[in-house]
Design an enzyme around this catalytic site. Structure first.
Site, PDB file in Angstrom:
ATOM      1  N   TYR A 108      -1.176  -1.734  -9.867  1.00 62.86           N
ATOM      2  CA  TYR A 108      -1.466  -1.577  -8.435  1.00 62.86           C
ATOM      3  C   TYR A 108      -2.787  -2.259  -8.082  1.00 62.86           C
ATOM      4  O   TYR A 108      -2.900  -2.956  -7.076  1.00 62.86           O
ATOM      5  CB  TYR A 108      -1.511  -0.088  -8.102  1.00 62.86           C
TER       6      TYR A 108
ATOM      7  N   LYS B 271      -3.914  -5.564  -5.604  1.00 58.70           N
ATOM      8  CA  LYS B 271      -4.996  -5.580  -4.613  1.00 58.70           C
ATOM      9  C   LYS B 271      -5.935  -6.771  -4.853  1.00 58.70           C
ATOM     10  O   LYS B 271      -6.360  -7.446  -3.910  1.00 58.70           O
ATOM     11  CB  LYS B 271      -5.786  -4.278  -4.679  1.00 58.70           C
TER      12      LYS B 271
END
Length: 261
Positions: free
Chosen positions: A9, A13
């Site tokens: 994750y 980003k």
């Protein structure tokens, strides 16, 4: 702390952030490229999955992202390569009342997981390495006051035990194991399968459905409502192994106990 709990994750980003920097330079003068970050949690299906029923009251509606994006679109092409927080740009537009964006106006909001607004661990880690963190200082939170600090966990479990009932056991049907570090730590369990429910120190008689690892301080804060499990999990202060759906059920139970704790 930004990588260890959700590496893939975080990579996503970072990838989006590098695209902003790279394309802002590549298309300078032609196309503006900016990143837009939410200051708080936004109510989405993902938040419902992580936080369960009731999490929406701690979120803002997607409308704030739409309005912030519109504010960016109005700017000239020279406004490029920026990392923008939705609330900040709307304040620049003159908006002062942000309750209009809240799912439940007036209710405390969860800060976005990737903004340095609250995580104490970021500050401590930077200070230990001689850095000066440029983070927003938290307002001191009132602490749970058990009979003695050394017995905070035991005192919490006593209150939890008094809150249990056959209805709670029937609705939950799970055994939770807590691996607590720090003072008054060790292995504790909450058995919500046995009649009436059980709590205690050590291993439960049956295999645990969910194992939660955290500090004793964070454990007490979670059960007293001063630390949201979702925030603790996403910031790395809480590790969960086992059935996530049953973990979410425990958060609902915590919300019911907050008044007594």
């Amino acid at each position: 702390m930004w990588f260890k709990q959700h590496c893939a994750y975080t990579i996503a980003k970072y990838g989006m952030s590098m695209c902003v920097l790279g394309m802002a330079e590549e298309f300078k003068g032609e196309i503006a490229v900016n990143a837009l970050w939410p200051k708080t949690a936004i109510h989405t299906a993902a938040m419902d999955m992580l936080g369960g029923s009731g999490i929406e009251s701690q979120c803002r509606k997607v409308d704030i992202i739409a309005d912030a994006a519109y504010s960016i679109f109005k700017k000239p092409k020279s406004f490029t390569g920026n990392f923008i927080i939705d609330e900040n740009i709307l304040k620049e537009e003159g908006i002062k009342n942000f309750d209009i964006y809240a799912v439940k106006p007036g209710h405390p909001l969860i800060p976005d997981f990737f903004l340095d607004e609250q995580p104490e661990t970021v500050t401590k880690k930077m200070e230990s390495q001689g850095g000066i963190p440029e983070v927003k200082e938290e307002k001191p939170q009132p602490q749970l006051q058990p009979k003695a600090h050394a017995g905070a966990v035991e005192e919490t479990f006593k209150i939890v035990k008094d809150s249990l009932s056959d209805d709670v056991v029937k609705a939950t049907q799970a055994i939770y194991l807590f691996e607590l570090s720090g003072e008054d730590g060790g292995i504790w369990f909450l058995d919500l399968k046995s009649k009436g429910g059980k709590v205690g120190y050590g291993e439960p008689s049956d295999r645990a459905d969910v194992v939660m690892s955290m500090s004793t301080e964070d454990f007490v804060k979670m059960f007293s409502g001063k630390l949201k499990p979702t925030m603790a999990f996403m910031s790395g202060r809480l590790k969960i192994k086992g059935n996530m759906a049953l973990a979410i059920k425990l958060e609902k139970l915590m919300n019911q106990m907050n008044a007594k704790l």
